[in-house]
Design a protein around this motif. Structure first.
Motif, PDB file in Angstrom:
ATOM      1  N   LYS A  55     -36.158  16.787 -10.082  1.00 47.28           N
ATOM      2  CA  LYS A  55     -37.550  16.714  -9.642  1.00 47.28           C
ATOM      3  C   LYS A  55     -38.398  17.896 -10.086  1.00 47.28           C
ATOM      4  O   LYS A  55     -39.616  17.819 -10.078  1.00 47.28           O
ATOM      5  CB  LYS A  55     -37.608  16.623  -8.115  1.00 47.28           C
ATOM      6  CG  LYS A  55     -37.091  15.309  -7.574  1.00 47.28           C
ATOM      7  CD  LYS A  55     -37.211  15.293  -6.062  1.00 47.28           C
ATOM      8  CE  LYS A  55     -36.887  13.933  -5.488  1.00 47.28           C
ATOM      9  NZ  LYS A  55     -37.162  13.889  -4.037  1.00 47.28           N
ATOM     10  N   ALA A  56     -37.774  18.988 -10.486  1.00 48.15           N
ATOM     11  CA  ALA A  56     -38.501  20.226 -10.734  1.00 48.15           C
ATOM     12  C   ALA A  56     -39.108  20.292 -12.123  1.00 48.15           C
ATOM     13  O   ALA A  56     -38.526  19.806 -13.092  1.00 48.15           O
ATOM     14  CB  ALA A  56     -37.563  21.425 -10.523  1.00 48.15           C
ATOM     15  N   TRP A  93     -37.182  21.975 -15.795  1.00 49.88           N
ATOM     16  CA  TRP A  93     -35.795  21.527 -15.982  1.00 49.88           C
ATOM     17  C   TRP A  93     -35.764  20.263 -16.817  1.00 49.88           C
ATOM     18  O   TRP A  93     -36.577  19.359 -16.622  1.00 49.88           O
ATOM     19  CB  TRP A  93     -35.130  21.208 -14.641  1.00 49.88           C
ATOM     20  CG  TRP A  93     -34.614  22.399 -13.914  1.00 49.88           C
ATOM     21  CD1 TRP A  93     -35.278  23.106 -12.952  1.00 49.88           C
ATOM     22  CD2 TRP A  93     -33.339  23.026 -14.069  1.00 49.88           C
ATOM     23  NE1 TRP A  93     -34.495  24.137 -12.503  1.00 49.88           N
ATOM     24  CE2 TRP A  93     -33.308  24.118 -13.169  1.00 49.88           C
ATOM     25  CE3 TRP A  93     -32.249  22.786 -14.882  1.00 49.88           C
ATOM     26  CZ2 TRP A  93     -32.199  24.952 -13.067  1.00 49.88           C
ATOM     27  CZ3 TRP A  93     -31.137  23.622 -14.780  1.00 49.88           C
ATOM     28  CH2 TRP A  93     -31.117  24.691 -13.882  1.00 49.88           C
ATOM     29  N   THR A 109     -30.571  17.012  -7.436  1.00 46.01           N
ATOM     30  CA  THR A 109     -31.830  16.335  -7.115  1.00 46.01           C
ATOM     31  C   THR A 109     -33.007  17.283  -7.318  1.00 46.01           C
ATOM     32  O   THR A 109     -34.038  16.887  -7.876  1.00 46.01           O
ATOM     33  CB  THR A 109     -31.801  15.810  -5.669  1.00 46.01           C
ATOM     34  OG1 THR A 109     -30.719  14.878  -5.543  1.00 46.01           O
ATOM     35  CG2 THR A 109     -33.110  15.120  -5.304  1.00 46.01           C
ATOM     36  N   ARG A 110     -32.870  18.535  -6.905  1.00 42.56           N
ATOM     37  CA  ARG A 110     -33.939  19.519  -7.121  1.00 42.56           C
ATOM     38  C   ARG A 110     -34.199  19.704  -8.624  1.00 42.56           C
ATOM     39  O   ARG A 110     -35.349  19.796  -9.059  1.00 42.56           O
ATOM     40  CB  ARG A 110     -33.598  20.852  -6.458  1.00 42.56           C
ATOM     41  CG  ARG A 110     -33.790  20.830  -4.943  1.00 42.56           C
ATOM     42  CD  ARG A 110     -33.738  22.226  -4.338  1.00 42.56           C
ATOM     43  NE  ARG A 110     -32.440  22.858  -4.485  1.00 42.56           N
ATOM     44  CZ  ARG A 110     -31.431  22.750  -3.619  1.00 42.56           C
ATOM     45  NH1 ARG A 110     -31.566  22.014  -2.543  1.00 42.56           N
ATOM     46  NH2 ARG A 110     -30.299  23.381  -3.836  1.00 42.56           N
ATOM     47  N   ARG A 159     -27.743  17.791  -3.640  1.00 47.60           N
ATOM     48  CA  ARG A 159     -29.082  18.367  -3.433  1.00 47.60           C
ATOM     49  C   ARG A 159     -29.516  19.242  -4.604  1.00 47.60           C
ATOM     50  O   ARG A 159     -30.656  19.118  -5.062  1.00 47.60           O
ATOM     51  CB  ARG A 159     -29.131  19.136  -2.115  1.00 47.60           C
ATOM     52  CG  ARG A 159     -29.182  18.213  -0.927  1.00 47.60           C
ATOM     53  CD  ARG A 159     -29.475  18.961   0.353  1.00 47.60           C
ATOM     54  NE  ARG A 159     -29.564  18.018   1.445  1.00 47.60           N
ATOM     55  CZ  ARG A 159     -28.833  18.088   2.542  1.00 47.60           C
ATOM     56  NH1 ARG A 159     -27.975  19.074   2.704  1.00 47.60           N
ATOM     57  NH2 ARG A 159     -28.972  17.191   3.491  1.00 47.60           N
ATOM     58  N   PRO A 160     -28.640  20.150  -5.105  1.00 46.48           N
ATOM     59  CA  PRO A 160     -29.085  20.953  -6.253  1.00 46.48           C
ATOM     60  C   PRO A 160     -29.461  20.096  -7.471  1.00 46.48           C
ATOM     61  O   PRO A 160     -30.456  20.369  -8.142  1.00 46.48           O
ATOM     62  CB  PRO A 160     -27.875  21.843  -6.561  1.00 46.48           C
ATOM     63  CG  PRO A 160     -27.142  21.952  -5.268  1.00 46.48           C
ATOM     64  CD  PRO A 160     -27.337  20.620  -4.605  1.00 46.48           C
TER      65      PRO A 160
END
Length: 155
Positions: free
Chosen positions: A146-147, A150, A142-143, A139-140
């Motif tokens: 997408k962010a 970054w 993936t964030r 999850r981290p």
């Protein structure tokens, strides 16, 4: 698309990482030329380096060199090295790479290891002993992918 683009760019540019002007910014050095014209546009403040390779030469001569210099030279404000897959086993066994990670940690690089990967190799406890945060990273990551703000680079 950014992840695929970054992965392809790494493959194309692997021989050029760290080379500017007169030479390569090695493990103890930094680039004297500073930021080039490419930094004039919008810039990500954070870099996640996803290290998956089990090859010690890729770790030391490419992945670690760029990651460490990205933090020391201020190319990114935040630099996170993510130990993922075969790299977890390699790091648990290779003392030279462990020493390099220790230097990166001291210079402000955040080092995290995927718990699922490390558990699959039976090395979670060893990585934690090295001062690495061992946690589930799906999850981290993936964030981060997408962010805004970054960049994710894979070795």
């Amino acid at each position: 698309m950014g992840y695929l683009r970054d992965t392809v760019l790494v493959g194309l540019c692997i021989g050029a990482i760290g080379f500017v002007g007169s030479g390569c910014a090695g493990p103890g050095g930094s680039e004297s030329a500073g930021r080039d014209d490419a930094s004039a546009g919008p810039r990500a403040d954070s870099l996640a380096v996803l290290w998956t390779s089990g090859d010690p030469a890729v770790a030391e001569k490419v992945c670690f060199m760029y990651t460490h210099n990205a933090k020391k030279a201020g190319w990114f404000d935040r630099v996170v090295l993510i130990v993922w897959g075969p790299s977890a086993k390699l790091l648990s066994e290779d003392e030279r790479l462990q020493e390099y990670v220790e230097r990166m940690l001291a210079d402000g690089v955040e080092v995290k290891a995927c718990k699922a990967c490390a558990d699959s190799y039976g090395v979670s406890d060893r990585l934690a002993e090295l001062g690495i945060e061992v946690k589930y990273m799906g999850r981290p990551l993936t964030r981060m992918l997408k962010a805004d703000g970054w960049e994710v680079l894979t070795f």
